[in-house]
Design an enzyme around this catalytic site. Sequence first.
Site, PDB file in Angstrom:
ATOM      1  N   CYS A   1       3.314  -4.645   6.700  1.00  0.00           N
ATOM      2  CA  CYS A   1       2.945  -4.422   5.310  1.00  0.00           C
ATOM      3  C   CYS A   1       4.154  -3.987   4.495  1.00  0.00           C
ATOM      4  O   CYS A   1       5.207  -3.636   5.042  1.00  0.00           O
ATOM      5  CB  CYS A   1       1.860  -3.351   5.210  1.00  0.00           C
ATOM      6  SG  CYS A   1       0.247  -3.893   5.799  1.00  0.00           S
TER       7      CYS A   1
ATOM      8  N   HIS B   1       0.819  -1.217   0.000  1.00  0.00           N
ATOM      9  CA  HIS B   1       0.000   0.000   0.000  1.00  0.00           C
ATOM     10  C   HIS B   1       0.854   1.268   0.000  1.00  0.00           C
ATOM     11  O   HIS B   1       2.083   1.241   0.205  1.00  0.00           O
ATOM     12  CB  HIS B   1      -0.952   0.007   1.200  1.00  0.00           C
ATOM     13  CG  HIS B   1      -0.272   0.067   2.533  1.00  0.00           C
ATOM     14  ND1 HIS B   1       0.319   1.199   3.044  1.00  0.00           N
ATOM     15  CD2 HIS B   1      -0.087  -0.897   3.487  1.00  0.00           C
ATOM     16  CE1 HIS B   1       0.813   0.961   4.238  1.00  0.00           C
ATOM     17  NE2 HIS B   1       0.594  -0.319   4.533  1.00  0.00           N
TER      18      HIS B   1
END
Length: 417
Positions: free
Chosen positions: A343, A325
């Site tokens: 992440c 992301h």
Amino acid sequence: MNHTPHFRTVLSCTVVILGLGLVATACGEPDGHPLAGTPYDAAQQVAFNAPRAGSKADPDKPLEVTAKSDGARITDVTVTDDSGHHLAGELSADGVRWRSTAPLSAGAKYTVKVATEDEDGAPGTRTVTFETAPAKKFLTAEFGPKAGTYGVGQPITVTLSTAVKGGEARRVVEQSLKVSSRPAVEGAWHWVDDKTLHYRPKEYWPTGASVRATSNLQGVKVAHKLYGGRSKALKLSIGDRLEAITDAGAHSMTVLRNGEVINTIPVTTGKPGFSTRNGIKVVLGKEYYVRMRGTSIGIAEGSSESYDLPVYYATRVTWSGEYVHAAPWSVGSQGVANVSHGCTGMSTGNAAWFFKTFREGDIVKVVNSFGNMMDTFGNGFGDWNLSWDKWRAGSALVADTEADSTVIETARLRPQV
């Protein structure tokens, strides 16, 4: 004095279909009859003693055909259902009895063709039909994902409506679940738990492949009182081979399309204590906006690790909340250090490009991280982290012992950053 023609009356046989409440008697014609020596249908000698009109045969009982007359014998029995499937059976060496060796299907119409011979070798034939009662309990198979175009790493999934335990029942299910592709590839099912199977090829799907998954379970006996029901088929198309390989140690992602590098992106991955999982993952979906909070992964609000952030261009790779992301707050660390909570973060521009380029089923692989290996099942698709031999060992048709039926709890959706 009355003169009677000099021929003797010979009856070829009496055939009794047992176990299903059906009785058929097939008799021959007298010697000298114009049809003597050729097969005939003794329709006038056929009687059905049960079931009563409107009743249906019990599919849990075997089909038996017996020759009753002295000297008569059965030479062949062919039984087919209305789908064209043959019912296997065994004829005794003396030709007196034939018995089905495979279970009947529920809710099916059968045609039985019996060939006989009398003691002089005169042939006779008889054809009867019957229907089996529908099942009271059905097993259906729901294929996944939804129809569409996917990346080369997308497994085919099946969710069964009822748990299936035991090697024989599982073999029946697997034999009825078919996956075909153009071009053809080698592949196998793997039992995840009693209600879930995954199918994957030995290698990734070929680019441009067409994949079709179907179930032939309908009417098939799976276990005692359990029969297969109707299931909807699935069609998939496979797109280009897209792979994102993230080297957590080098803080860099290399993106390949059909084996050629198309982009290199500076990234940051999980810091110590939150290291990103190693291994092969498959894109599960894409969310333009996700609110990510530390409390969702057990971080106390107000602590030094606490966060509550709006996140854009989030491409999901685990159900527990691992994404690729946009992370504009960590641009200074991207390509230099690992500072995320698990992440893979990158600039907003790179994340938008990744979001637009990748689709479900595409490959995201992480190497050189201090994190654990990606779970094989339960937190997304880690199917490709099993060797081909270990994958095939999870098939009831391949494994020597019953596949592990431990139920794996699916992780809840808990975003991480």
